[in-house]
Motif scaffolding. Structure first.
Motif, PDB file in Angstrom:
ATOM      1  N   GLN A 106       0.826  -1.210   0.000  1.00 44.20           N
ATOM      2  CA  GLN A 106       0.000   0.000   0.000  1.00 44.20           C
ATOM      3  C   GLN A 106       0.860   1.259   0.000  1.00 44.20           C
ATOM      4  OE1 GLN A 106      -2.426  -0.678   3.455  1.00 44.20           O
ATOM      5  NE2 GLN A 106      -3.958  -1.856   2.323  1.00 44.20           N
ATOM      6  N   LYS A 107       1.925   1.260   0.783  1.00 47.38           N
ATOM      7  CA  LYS A 107       2.810   2.429   0.843  1.00 47.38           C
ATOM      8  C   LYS A 107       3.521   2.658  -0.491  1.00 47.38           C
ATOM      9  CE  LYS A 107       3.727   2.349   5.800  1.00 47.38           C
ATOM     10  NZ  LYS A 107       4.732   2.167   6.851  1.00 47.38           N
ATOM     11  N   VAL A 108       4.029   1.602  -1.083  1.00 46.56           N
ATOM     12  CA  VAL A 108       4.722   1.721  -2.368  1.00 46.56           C
ATOM     13  C   VAL A 108       3.749   2.190  -3.444  1.00 46.56           C
ATOM     14  CG1 VAL A 108       5.868   0.422  -4.214  1.00 46.56           C
ATOM     15  CG2 VAL A 108       6.533   0.062  -1.826  1.00 46.56           C
ATOM     16  N   THR A 109       2.558   1.603  -3.482  1.00 49.45           N
ATOM     17  CA  THR A 109       1.548   1.998  -4.470  1.00 49.45           C
ATOM     18  C   THR A 109       1.204   3.470  -4.326  1.00 49.45           C
ATOM     19  OG1 THR A 109       0.633  -0.232  -4.535  1.00 49.45           O
ATOM     20  CG2 THR A 109      -0.787   1.535  -5.322  1.00 49.45           C
ATOM     21  N   ALA A 110       0.982   3.926  -3.106  1.00 50.52           N
ATOM     22  CA  ALA A 110       0.636   5.333  -2.871  1.00 50.52           C
ATOM     23  C   ALA A 110       1.771   6.265  -3.286  1.00 50.52           C
ATOM     24  CB  ALA A 110       0.283   5.547  -1.404  1.00 50.52           C
ATOM     25  N   ALA A 111       3.006   5.894  -2.953  1.00 49.95           N
ATOM     26  CA  ALA A 111       4.155   6.740  -3.288  1.00 49.95           C
ATOM     27  C   ALA A 111       4.356   6.836  -4.799  1.00 49.95           C
ATOM     28  CB  ALA A 111       5.419   6.191  -2.627  1.00 49.95           C
ATOM     29  N   VAL A 112       4.235   5.728  -5.474  1.00 52.70           N
ATOM     30  CA  VAL A 112       4.432   5.708  -6.926  1.00 52.70           C
ATOM     31  C   VAL A 112       3.338   6.514  -7.622  1.00 52.70           C
ATOM     32  CG1 VAL A 112       4.396   4.173  -8.931  1.00 52.70           C
ATOM     33  CG2 VAL A 112       5.719   3.547  -6.939  1.00 52.70           C
ATOM     34  N   LYS A 113       2.101   6.313  -7.207  1.00 51.99           N
ATOM     35  CA  LYS A 113       0.993   7.052  -7.817  1.00 51.99           C
ATOM     36  C   LYS A 113       1.105   8.545  -7.549  1.00 51.99           C
ATOM     37  CE  LYS A 113      -2.425   3.402  -8.165  1.00 51.99           C
ATOM     38  NZ  LYS A 113      -3.763   2.932  -7.782  1.00 51.99           N
ATOM     39  N   SER A 114       1.477   8.922  -6.319  1.00 48.02           N
ATOM     40  CA  SER A 114       1.584  10.351  -6.010  1.00 48.02           C
ATOM     41  C   SER A 114       2.717  11.018  -6.780  1.00 48.02           C
ATOM     42  CB  SER A 114       1.753  10.577  -4.504  1.00 48.02           C
ATOM     43  OG  SER A 114       3.023  10.152  -4.071  1.00 48.02           O
ATOM     44  N   ALA A 115       3.726  10.228  -7.157  1.00 38.55           N
ATOM     45  CA  ALA A 115       4.842  10.753  -7.950  1.00 38.55           C
ATOM     46  C   ALA A 115       4.529  10.756  -9.443  1.00 38.55           C
ATOM     47  CB  ALA A 115       6.107   9.940  -7.675  1.00 38.55           C
ATOM     48  N   GLY A 116       3.384  10.182  -9.829  1.00 38.60           N
ATOM     49  CA  GLY A 116       3.010  10.150 -11.235  1.00 38.60           C
ATOM     50  C   GLY A 116       3.805   9.153 -12.058  1.00 38.60           C
ATOM     51  N   ILE A 117       4.353   8.148 -11.401  1.00 36.85           N
ATOM     52  CA  ILE A 117       5.156   7.136 -12.088  1.00 36.85           C
ATOM     53  C   ILE A 117       4.243   6.007 -12.555  1.00 36.85           C
ATOM     54  CG2 ILE A 117       7.013   5.440 -11.816  1.00 36.85           C
ATOM     55  CD1 ILE A 117       8.115   7.293  -9.579  1.00 36.85           C
ATOM     56  N   PRO A 118       4.305   5.621 -13.835  1.00 37.53           N
ATOM     57  CA  PRO A 118       3.493   4.493 -14.304  1.00 37.53           C
ATOM     58  C   PRO A 118       3.821   3.242 -13.493  1.00 37.53           C
ATOM     59  CG  PRO A 118       4.463   5.652 -16.156  1.00 37.53           C
ATOM     60  CD  PRO A 118       5.094   6.207 -14.908  1.00 37.53           C
ATOM     61  N   PHE A 119       2.792   2.496 -13.163  1.00 37.81           N
ATOM     62  CA  PHE A 119       2.949   1.387 -12.228  1.00 37.81           C
ATOM     63  C   PHE A 119       1.998   0.262 -12.602  1.00 37.81           C
ATOM     64  CE2 PHE A 119       1.651  -0.307  -7.942  1.00 37.81           C
ATOM     65  CZ  PHE A 119       2.857  -0.890  -7.605  1.00 37.81           C
ATOM     66  N   LEU A 120       2.487  -0.947 -12.693  1.00 39.80           N
ATOM     67  CA  LEU A 120       1.660  -2.109 -12.972  1.00 39.80           C
ATOM     68  C   LEU A 120       1.718  -3.022 -11.763  1.00 39.80           C
ATOM     69  CD1 LEU A 120      -0.070  -3.847 -14.849  1.00 39.80           C
ATOM     70  CD2 LEU A 120       2.057  -4.774 -15.789  1.00 39.80           C
ATOM     71  N   ASP A 121       0.616  -3.119 -11.053  1.00 37.16           N
ATOM     72  CA  ASP A 121       0.524  -3.955  -9.860  1.00 37.16           C
ATOM     73  C   ASP A 121      -0.106  -5.282 -10.256  1.00 37.16           C
ATOM     74  OD1 ASP A 121       0.122  -5.121  -7.392  1.00 37.16           O
ATOM     75  OD2 ASP A 121      -0.975  -3.431  -6.543  1.00 37.16           O
ATOM     76  N   LEU A 122       0.630  -6.357 -10.154  1.00 38.25           N
ATOM     77  CA  LEU A 122       0.157  -7.675 -10.559  1.00 38.25           C
ATOM     78  C   LEU A 122      -0.459  -8.464  -9.410  1.00 38.25           C
ATOM     79  CD1 LEU A 122       3.188  -8.635 -12.808  1.00 38.25           C
ATOM     80  CD2 LEU A 122       0.903  -7.959 -13.566  1.00 38.25           C
ATOM     81  N   PHE A 123      -0.598  -7.841  -8.248  1.00 40.10           N
ATOM     82  CA  PHE A 123      -1.078  -8.566  -7.074  1.00 40.10           C
ATOM     83  C   PHE A 123      -2.423  -9.238  -7.326  1.00 40.10           C
ATOM     84  CE2 PHE A 123      -3.361  -9.015  -3.094  1.00 40.10           C
ATOM     85  CZ  PHE A 123      -2.432  -9.715  -2.332  1.00 40.10           C
ATOM     86  N   ASP A 124      -3.391  -8.490  -7.846  1.00 43.55           N
ATOM     87  CA  ASP A 124      -4.730  -9.066  -8.047  1.00 43.55           C
ATOM     88  C   ASP A 124      -4.719 -10.210  -9.058  1.00 43.55           C
ATOM     89  OD1 ASP A 124      -5.877  -7.369  -6.170  1.00 43.55           O
ATOM     90  OD2 ASP A 124      -6.361  -5.852  -7.671  1.00 43.55           O
ATOM     91  N   GLN A 125      -3.895 -10.081 -10.105  1.00 39.71           N
ATOM     92  CA  GLN A 125      -3.817 -11.162 -11.091  1.00 39.71           C
ATOM     93  C   GLN A 125      -3.208 -12.422 -10.470  1.00 39.71           C
ATOM     94  OE1 GLN A 125      -3.073  -8.029 -11.661  1.00 39.71           O
ATOM     95  NE2 GLN A 125      -3.858  -7.398 -13.622  1.00 39.71           N
ATOM     96  N   TYR A 126      -2.192 -12.252  -9.649  1.00 42.70           N
ATOM     97  CA  TYR A 126      -1.535 -13.402  -9.036  1.00 42.70           C
ATOM     98  C   TYR A 126      -2.299 -13.955  -7.839  1.00 42.70           C
ATOM     99  CZ  TYR A 126       2.651 -12.563 -11.869  1.00 42.70           C
ATOM    100  OH  TYR A 126       3.534 -12.418 -12.899  1.00 42.70           O
ATOM    101  N   ALA A 127      -3.126 -13.139  -7.199  1.00 44.26           N
ATOM    102  CA  ALA A 127      -3.861 -13.575  -6.001  1.00 44.26           C
ATOM    103  C   ALA A 127      -4.834 -14.712  -6.307  1.00 44.26           C
ATOM    104  CB  ALA A 127      -4.595 -12.395  -5.384  1.00 44.26           C
TER     105      ALA A 127
END
Length: 93
Positions: free
Chosen positions: A11-32
């Motif tokens: 959650q912290k990494v996702t929030a930091a990356v999004k707030s910085a405007g960095i493109p981000f692909l989170d595969l957690f839901d696909q792998y879950a």
């Protein structure tokens, strides 16, 4: 997944990356949707196997298509940057 031990860090990494405007692909839901061991090469080797690699590739392609960053999507394709030594990519772009 309620048992995921790194949920707070994720959650912290996702929030930091999004707030910085960095493109981000989170595969957690696909792998879950899979047992972790079904995504590994071997029980003693937790590197991605073909299934996990395919999930990542499909997700990345979908992201690139949605963003218009692949040829045929109707939007311009990003031009690779030249290396510091002035040499471009192998195709000479």
């Amino acid at each position: 997944n309620a048992n995921y031990p790194y949920a707070e860090l994720r959650q912290k990494v996702t929030a930091a990356v999004k707030s910085a405007g960095i493109p981000f692909l989170d595969l957690f839901d696909q792998y879950a949707a899979y047992r972790p061991s079904h995504l590994w090469v071997h029980l003693e080797n937790s590197h991605w196997n073909a299934l996990a690699t395919g999930i990542a590739a499909d997700s990345l392609l979908h992201l690139l298509n949605t963003a218009g960053l692949v040829e045929g999507s109707g939007r311009p394709v990003a031009t690779p940057r030249k290396n510091d030594d002035g040499i471009g990519d192998p195709q000479g772009r």
